[in-house]
Design a protein around this motif. Structure first.
Motif, PDB file in Angstrom:
ATOM      1  N   PHE A  58       0.719  -1.308  -0.009  1.00 22.83           N
ATOM      2  CA  PHE A  58       0.035  -0.049   0.016  1.00 22.83           C
ATOM      3  C   PHE A  58       0.902   1.387  -0.060  1.00 22.83           C
ATOM      4  O   PHE A  58       0.704   2.217  -0.778  1.00 22.83           O
ATOM      5  N   LEU A 110       1.469   4.025  -2.838  1.00 26.57           N
ATOM      6  CA  LEU A 110       1.354   5.474  -2.493  1.00 26.57           C
ATOM      7  C   LEU A 110       2.075   6.257  -2.786  1.00 26.57           C
ATOM      8  O   LEU A 110       1.878   7.457  -3.251  1.00 26.57           O
ATOM      9  N   GLN A 155      -8.184   4.573  -1.733  1.00 24.73           N
ATOM     10  CA  GLN A 155      -7.158   4.560  -0.851  1.00 24.73           C
ATOM     11  C   GLN A 155      -7.156   4.534   0.351  1.00 24.73           C
ATOM     12  O   GLN A 155      -6.756   3.850   1.428  1.00 24.73           O
TER      13      GLN A 155
END
Length: 231
Positions: free
Chosen positions: A29, A33, A61
Motif C-alpha cells: 500500500f 502510494l 486508498q
C-alpha cells in the motif's frame, strides 16, 4: 521453531503468518502510494472528511488504509504513520515557533513543578516504565559511604520537554494527570523527541472531544460515567 528453539504452537504460527501477510499488505500500500510522506491528517476521520464508498482513487486508498489500520500498524511504519495521521506534521508546518522555542518558553513555575512531579511518577510507579531501558536511571558511579550515584535517563528529560512544550501549545488545558503516560508511550514507540511531541499534540487537539483535558476534566468525567467507571 521459535527464537529460543522451542516448537511454536499452531496458533502462534497462524498469528505470525497473518501478521506477515498484513505487513506485506502495508508495504504494498505504501509503495503504491509513494511512501508515508504522502499520508496526511486529511486521511483521518478527525479531519472531518467523511469516508465514502465512491470509486475515486482517493476514496479507494482511504478505505484500504482504514482496513489496514484496523489490523494494526507494523513497527517499521508505526512512528511515521502515527505522526502524519494524527495531524502532527501539519501542526509542525503551521507553527510559528520551533519545538525548542516552545518548551523553553514555559516559565510558569507551578506548571514546571507539576510536570517534574509527574515525570518522577512515571519512572517510579508505572509498571511499564521503571525497568524500561529508555526510562530507567543509570548507575554512573559510587559516592562516599558506598552510596550509588544515579543519572537521570535521557528519555525522562525528553518527556519533561514534551510536556512543557505541549502546555504552551494547548493553552486550554495546560497539563492534567494522565497526559504523562500517553506522552511516555508515544516516546517509547516513536523514539524521536520532536516527532513524539507533534504527534502527541495532534492527538490531544484532534482525537479528543472539547474540554476533555481542561481543568474540570469534564470530557473525561462524561466518559467515566458512560463506561460506568465513576465510583
Amino acid at each position: 521453531m521459535d527464537s529460543v528453539g522451542m516448537e511454536a504452537s499452531v496458533h502462534a504460527r497462524s498469528n505470525a503468518q497473518r501478521w506477515e501477510k498484513h505487513t506485506l499488505a502495508w508495504k504494498e500500500f505504501l509503495q503504491n502510494l509513494g511512501g508515508t510522506a504522502k499520508l496526511s491528517f486529511s486521511w483521518s476521520r478527525q479531519s472531518g472528511k467523511k469516508w465514502t464508498q465512491s470509486l475515486t482513487s482517493m476514496n479507494r486508498q482511504r478505505n484500504t488504509l482504514r482496513m489496514l489500520m484496523h489490523g494494526g500498524v507494523p513497527n517499521e511504519y508505526r512512528a511515521d504513520v502515527w505522526y502524519r495521521l494524527s495531524g502532527g506534521s501539519e501542526l509542525k508546518a503551521r507553527s510559528p515557533n520551533s519545538y525548542q522555542q516552545l518548551y523553553q518558553s514555559q516559565l510558569d513555575s507551578r506548571i514546571r513543578n507539576q510536570i517534574d512531579q509527574v515525570c518522577v511518577f512515571v519512572i517510579i510507579h508505572e509498571p511499564s516504565f521503571p525497568t524500561h531501558s529508555l526510562f530507567a536511571k543509570r548507575v554512573v558511579g559510587e559516592e562516599k559511604a558506598g552510596e550509588t550515584r544515579l543519572e537521570e535517563a535521557p528519555y525522562v528529560a525528553s518527556l519533561r520537554r514534551i510536556l512543557l512544550a505541549s502546555s504552551v501549545v494547548c493553552e486550554d488545558f495546560t497539563y492534567c494527570q494522565g497526559m504523562n503516560l500517553l506522552a511516555a508511550l508515544l516516546l517509547v514507540v516513536i523514539l524521536d523527541e520532536e516527532t513524539t511531541f507533534w504527534t502527541f499534540v495532534g492527538l490531544l487537539q484532534y482525537s479528543f472531544p472539547p474540554h476533555y483535558f481542561d481543568e474540570t476534566l469534564s470530557g473525561a468525567r462524561i466518559d467515566a460515567v458512560l463506561l460506568d467507571l465513576d465510583g
